[in-house]
Design an enzyme around this catalytic site. Sequence first.
Site, PDB file in Angstrom:
ATOM      1  N   PRO A  23       0.828  -1.206   0.000  1.00 41.49           N
ATOM      2  CA  PRO A  23       0.000   0.000   0.000  1.00 41.49           C
ATOM      3  C   PRO A  23       0.864   1.260   0.000  1.00 41.49           C
ATOM      4  O   PRO A  23       1.972   1.262   0.542  1.00 41.49           O
ATOM      5  CB  PRO A  23      -0.801  -0.113   1.304  1.00 41.49           C
ATOM      6  N   LYS A  24       0.357   2.303  -0.628  1.00 44.63           N
ATOM      7  CA  LYS A  24       1.010   3.614  -0.604  1.00 44.63           C
ATOM      8  C   LYS A  24       0.215   4.506   0.348  1.00 44.63           C
ATOM      9  O   LYS A  24      -0.969   4.761   0.121  1.00 44.63           O
ATOM     10  CB  LYS A  24       1.060   4.238  -1.999  1.00 44.63           C
TER      11      LYS A  24
END
Length: 317
Positions: A23-24
């Site tokens: 995830p960012k």
Amino acid sequence: MAAQALARLPAAGAVPGGMAFEPKYDGYRLLVFAHDGEVFLQSRNLWDLTGAFPEIAEAAAALGEDVVLDGEVVIHTGGRLDFSALQQRMNRRPATTARLAVEQPAHFIAFDLLEHAGSDMLTWPYAERRAVLTSLFQSHDLHAPWQLTPATEDRALAERWLTEWGGLGVEGVVAKGAHQPYQPGQRRWFKIRARDTAEAIVGAVTGPVTRPNALLLGRYTRGGRLRLVARTSPLPLALRDEIGALLTPADPGHPWWGMRLTVTWGSREPLAFTCVVPELVVEFLGDTAIDASRWRHSVRAQRTRTDLTPRDVSTVD
């Protein structure tokens, strides 16, 4: 190490040896240096953030390991990541920072390990660095303010992260080559932002009104004030002509008349723009980095919505 932007997840085989997806997060990129009990927290712009996040510094000092960790510092508010709460930590007095650390504690989400117990790991493949990082978390039973980022080789799961986690403050997904070394300053990872469409009112433009370069978009507050919520990236040529034909220059009574904006975030160069009568609604594509109903990053104008009036657009607080 940085990432280059892609419109969608890279195809299988884009990186030799396969890929992992993470995830960012909508936070501050942070390097944690811990050696012999001494700690230094460094931003991606080389700023010293040790004093801004004392809870992270204290946890790193208590770790009892010589490490260099790469990750993201975040603050949770109401079940989602709160970027504005991070900004409140900047340039504060120590007493204020200590109070904020108790009221809204920060967490460090680790996604890479660059040095451990005297071993420089920059040349190690990502998969091996990840294995040692996971072992570090398990052997120390690390918990808040520490968090180990999820990672997967399942492309379908990464696609679900893009569609399901945006409302939580996850900006998108980062794709990393399993065999890649860590290359500081190089954009060898890929980042894919989660994006949604929305509508707003054209309140001003850059460039000629009859053929604008970009748009400044607004929404009305419940009290009836037009508030700036987004800026677009440069418009496609065809859309410039279409939008320009529907705009009317505004008189000095426009609510944004005299408002000062800068060219880019953190810049001091003033932005030249022309106010227009706020009557045209456009649909745009934006990411999930939204603070107090305002998109932090440029959005992409998709089309005009002449079927809508400003009253049809959602209001903001």
